[in-house]
Structures are given as C-alpha cells and as structure tokens.
Design a protein around this motif. Structure first.
Motif, PDB file in Angstrom:
ATOM      1  N   ASP A   1       0.140  -2.271  -4.402  1.00  0.00           N
ATOM      2  CA  ASP A   1      -1.163  -2.883  -4.211  1.00  0.00           C
ATOM      3  C   ASP A   1      -2.181  -1.820  -4.603  1.00  0.00           C
ATOM      4  O   ASP A   1      -2.488  -0.913  -3.829  1.00  0.00           O
ATOM      5  N   THR A   2      -2.680  -1.900  -5.819  1.00  0.00           N
ATOM      6  CA  THR A   2      -3.481  -0.811  -6.384  1.00  0.00           C
ATOM      7  C   THR A   2      -4.858  -0.666  -5.736  1.00  0.00           C
ATOM      8  O   THR A   2      -5.586   0.271  -6.060  1.00  0.00           O
ATOM      9  N   SER A   3      -5.191  -1.569  -4.832  1.00  0.00           N
ATOM     10  CA  SER A   3      -6.433  -1.387  -4.076  1.00  0.00           C
ATOM     11  C   SER A   3      -6.227  -0.463  -2.882  1.00  0.00           C
ATOM     12  O   SER A   3      -7.181  -0.121  -2.181  1.00  0.00           O
ATOM     13  N   ALA A   4      -4.966  -0.039  -2.643  1.00  0.00           N
ATOM     14  CA  ALA A   4      -4.673   0.740  -1.440  1.00  0.00           C
ATOM     15  C   ALA A   4      -3.566   1.752  -1.708  1.00  0.00           C
ATOM     16  O   ALA A   4      -2.535   1.784  -1.044  1.00  0.00           O
ATOM     17  N   VAL A   5      -3.779   2.588  -2.732  1.00  0.00           N
ATOM     18  CA  VAL A   5      -2.810   3.650  -3.031  1.00  0.00           C
ATOM     19  C   VAL A   5      -3.537   4.988  -3.040  1.00  0.00           C
ATOM     20  O   VAL A   5      -4.633   5.107  -3.594  1.00  0.00           O
TER      21      VAL A   5
ATOM     22  N   ALA B   1       0.865  -1.174   0.000  1.00  0.00           N
ATOM     23  CA  ALA B   1       0.000   0.000   0.000  1.00  0.00           C
ATOM     24  C   ALA B   1       0.903   1.226   0.000  1.00  0.00           C
ATOM     25  O   ALA B   1       1.983   1.214   0.607  1.00  0.00           O
ATOM     26  N   LEU B   2       0.485   2.265  -0.691  1.00  0.00           N
ATOM     27  CA  LEU B   2       1.285   3.479  -0.778  1.00  0.00           C
ATOM     28  C   LEU B   2       0.460   4.672  -0.354  1.00  0.00           C
ATOM     29  O   LEU B   2      -0.655   4.885  -0.849  1.00  0.00           O
ATOM     30  N   LEU B   3       1.001   5.444   0.557  1.00  0.00           N
ATOM     31  CA  LEU B   3       0.417   6.718   0.941  1.00  0.00           C
ATOM     32  C   LEU B   3       1.414   7.797   0.549  1.00  0.00           C
ATOM     33  O   LEU B   3       2.540   7.843   1.062  1.00  0.00           O
ATOM     34  N   HIS B   4       0.998   8.637  -0.388  1.00  0.00           N
ATOM     35  CA  HIS B   4       1.896   9.592  -1.027  1.00  0.00           C
ATOM     36  C   HIS B   4       1.439  11.013  -0.690  1.00  0.00           C
ATOM     37  O   HIS B   4       0.409  11.474  -1.190  1.00  0.00           O
ATOM     38  N   PHE B   5       2.190  11.688   0.168  1.00  0.00           N
ATOM     39  CA  PHE B   5       1.902  13.073   0.535  1.00  0.00           C
ATOM     40  C   PHE B   5       2.663  13.987  -0.413  1.00  0.00           C
ATOM     41  O   PHE B   5       3.899  13.965  -0.442  1.00  0.00           O
TER      42      PHE B   5
ATOM     43  N   ASP C   1      -4.139   8.818 -13.703  1.00  0.00           N
ATOM     44  CA  ASP C   1      -3.858   8.543 -12.299  1.00  0.00           C
ATOM     45  C   ASP C   1      -4.912   7.607 -11.716  1.00  0.00           C
ATOM     46  O   ASP C   1      -4.587   6.644 -11.001  1.00  0.00           O
ATOM     47  N   ALA C   2      -6.182   7.849 -12.039  1.00  0.00           N
ATOM     48  CA  ALA C   2      -7.265   6.988 -11.561  1.00  0.00           C
ATOM     49  C   ALA C   2      -7.139   5.584 -12.139  1.00  0.00           C
ATOM     50  O   ALA C   2      -7.442   4.594 -11.458  1.00  0.00           O
ATOM     51  N   ARG C   3      -6.703   5.495 -13.380  1.00  0.00           N
ATOM     52  CA  ARG C   3      -6.514   4.177 -13.999  1.00  0.00           C
ATOM     53  C   ARG C   3      -5.494   3.340 -13.234  1.00  0.00           C
ATOM     54  O   ARG C   3      -5.586   2.108 -13.188  1.00  0.00           O
ATOM     55  N   MET C   4      -4.543   3.980 -12.614  1.00  0.00           N
ATOM     56  CA  MET C   4      -3.534   3.265 -11.821  1.00  0.00           C
ATOM     57  C   MET C   4      -4.039   2.898 -10.431  1.00  0.00           C
ATOM     58  O   MET C   4      -3.336   2.250  -9.661  1.00  0.00           O
ATOM     59  N   GLY C   5      -5.256   3.332 -10.094  1.00  0.00           N
ATOM     60  CA  GLY C   5      -5.853   2.950  -8.815  1.00  0.00           C
ATOM     61  C   GLY C   5      -5.754   3.980  -7.720  1.00  0.00           C
ATOM     62  O   GLY C   5      -6.221   3.735  -6.592  1.00  0.00           O
TER      63      GLY C   5
END
Length: 342
Positions: free
Chosen positions: A200-204, A165-169, A222-226
């Motif tokens: 994990d594109t369900s949690a980015v 999972a990625l959280l990008h600030f 960007d939305a296409r990448m999840g």
C-alpha cells in the motif's frame, strides 16, 4: 537432555496442557525448574509447534538462508543465534504491560529449509511454507536469514490480507533494481514488492536509513515507489515519540508488515551483521519505536541479517531477541484484544 530437564519440562507441560484440551496457551519452560542455559533453544524457551497441536497464534520461524547477500555472509546462522540469546527473555513484558505468551499461543515452528544454491527455488520454498503457516491461522515472526526473504514473506501475507503498509527498519533502502543483473538479492526485495503490487504505497516507510548511496537517483526512485524516509539522524534530532507519532499517522488502520534489518542499529549495538553502517539507532530507540506501534494492526514481521560470526559477546543476538520479543508482544496483545472484542 538430562532427567532433570525432562522432569522440569514434563511438569510444566502437565500444568499447561496442549491447546486441543484447554484454551490456555502453553508457555515457556519454567526457569525456576530448568536453568535457562539447559534444554533445547527454542525462541524464548517456548514449545515447538508440534507440541501445541500444530497450530499457534504466532509462529516464530527461522529461515537459514543468506545466498542473497552482497558483502559478508553468515546470516544463515542468525535464527539459531537469536534463539540462543532469547533464553534470557522472561514471560512478562513490563514495557507493554503484557504477558505475551499467556495472551496468545506462541510457538517455535523450526526452520524453513531453503535451497542455498538456488535463490529462485529458495524464494518459492519460503513462500510456500509461509502460506501454510498463515493458512493455519498464525501470524509470523520470522528470523532470518538475509533480507531476500522479505519478498516471499510479503507475497504470502498479501495473499491473505491484500496490499499492506510496510515499516522497514534498515540502514539501507533495499529498493535497488539489481546486483550483477540478479533481481532477487537482499538489496532488492522492496523494489520487487512494489513492482508486484504488494505494498500500500500510501503507507510505506524506511526508518533508520543512513550512509552513502550510489547516487541521488537512489532516493528519487525510492520516492517514486512511495517510500517516506526517517533517517537515523531524524530519530536523534526529533526523538522517538515524535517519530512514532508520525509513523502511526501514516500507517493508520491498514494491515501492517514490519521488516527489521538488524543493521538499522549502530555497529556499537549490532556488530554482528553483514553490511554495517556507522551512525545508526541505539537498541533502546528501536525498541521504543516498536513499543509505540502497539496500536497498529501488525499482521506479521521479520527480523533479518544477524550474522553471529561478526558478533561480540552476543550483543547483536541479544538486541535481536529483544526486538523479536517486542514485535511478538504487539501481535499477542492484538490477538487477545480481538478475542475479547476490545
């Protein structure tokens, strides 16, 4: 180093032997014996990695590299600016009710010497060095450098944990395809990460994005990448608690990587960065969101794009040092809880 500084550090080392002889972590230099402004500027005045036997639970590592920037250079000096500002950090974190440097061994691993003239080689160097640190059992708190370095860091973390999972600030998406035909820049790391199956594109999610784009297609791709998007305006309107609840729900119990571009903050809070955008988060909002993620499974993090040449009175470096401190505290708490089986 003066005799007084050496005496203060020697006494502190004597009170806290290396991990090879005792499980208690070696903490920061005692500021009641050695003034904060004296001695080497390791992160939070912590020991160097070689001073704790070459292994740590959390390794703070710098990457002085900014060849991938598209506007103002200078982030290669960010890591050391953050270290200097971190001299004022103290060992107990009341916001998280934890003493992170007593819960886990945190050490400064120095800098990864990335080639400033060859982005491809630099990316490989960062990945190899990160592989070595992760293989030693450490989690990484990386101080950039520009955002290009997030890609090799993600490659290394995924090698150990699988897709994360990625959280990008960030003020920006950083999912563009190329700049001037170049695939590896500070605006493209998460496009490459998506293409390489690292996420994990369900949690980015992006947090704090704002400002003009090249076109609507930027958001569509960007939305296409999840990616989900929480803009800086969303944080302002909905509040930190609601936003953090949403992020935690999306992340779940997946291994989480957090990447913080300091330009997520408004230029009033972080003028020292290469691509500032008006209308950003406050430093308080950023810190509170990170604190609210304490229950998430944070496996490593980076903090990038601090460019001290554009800073005022260390505003940016201070904000960055506190952000890295909160991220380190989250990891230290999880490490300690894992050892006690909580």
């Amino acid at each position: 180093m003066s005799n007084a500084e050496q005496h203060g550090q020697s006494k502190q080392r004597a009170e806290q032997p290396e991990r090879a002889h005792r499980p208690d972590p070696v903490g920061p230099v005692d500021s009641s014996r050695v003034p904060r402004y004296a001695g080497p500027a390791t992160f939070a005045r912590l020991p160097r990695l070689d001073e704790v036997g070459g292994t740590a639970d959390v390794a703070v590592v710098g990457v002085p590299f900014d060849t991938g920037v598209s506007y103002r250079p200078g982030a290669r000096f960010g890591g050391n600016a953050i270290r200097e500002a971190s001299r004022l950090l103290r060992p107990y974190n009341p916001a998280q009710e934890a003493a992170p440097f007593a819960l886990a061994q945190v050490a400064d691993a120095g800098d990864i010497p990335a080639n400033p003239f060859d982005i491809g080689e630099a990316v490989e160097t960062v990945q190899e060095a990160a592989d070595g640190l992760l293989d030693s059992g450490a989690r990484l708190m990386t101080l950039g450098g520009d955002h290009t370095i997030a890609l090799p860091l993600l490659r290394s973390v995924v090698r150990k944990h699988g897709p994360v999972a990625l959280l990008h600030f960030d003020a920006h998406l950083d999912t563009w395809d190329t700049y001037f035909g170049a695939a590896y820049t500070h605006g493209t790391p998460f496009r490459r990460a998506f293409e390489e199956g690292l996420l994990d594109t369900s949690a980015v999610s992006h947090v704090g994005t704002r400002g003009p784009l090249y076109g609507r297609k930027d958001l569509d791709e960007d939305a296409r990448m999840g990616f989900g998007i929480v803009t800086s305006a969303d944080v302002m309107r909905r509040g930190v608690d609601e936003v953090t609840d949403q992020l935690r729900l999306r992340i779940g119990d997946r291994p989480l990587y957090i990447s913080v571009d300091i330009d997520v903050l408004d230029p009033a809070h972080a003028p020292g960065t290469g691509t500032p955008e008006a209308g950003g988060l406050t430093s308080r909002e950023l810190l509170e969101i990170i604190r609210g993620l304490a229950g998430c499974r944070l496996v490593s993090a980076d903090l990038v794009e601090v460019a001290p040449a554009y800073d005022q009175a260390e505003i940016t470096s201070v904000a960055a040092s506190h952000t890295a401190y909160e991220l380190t505290t989250v990891m230290a708490r999880q490490i300690a809880e894992g050892r006690t089986g909580q």
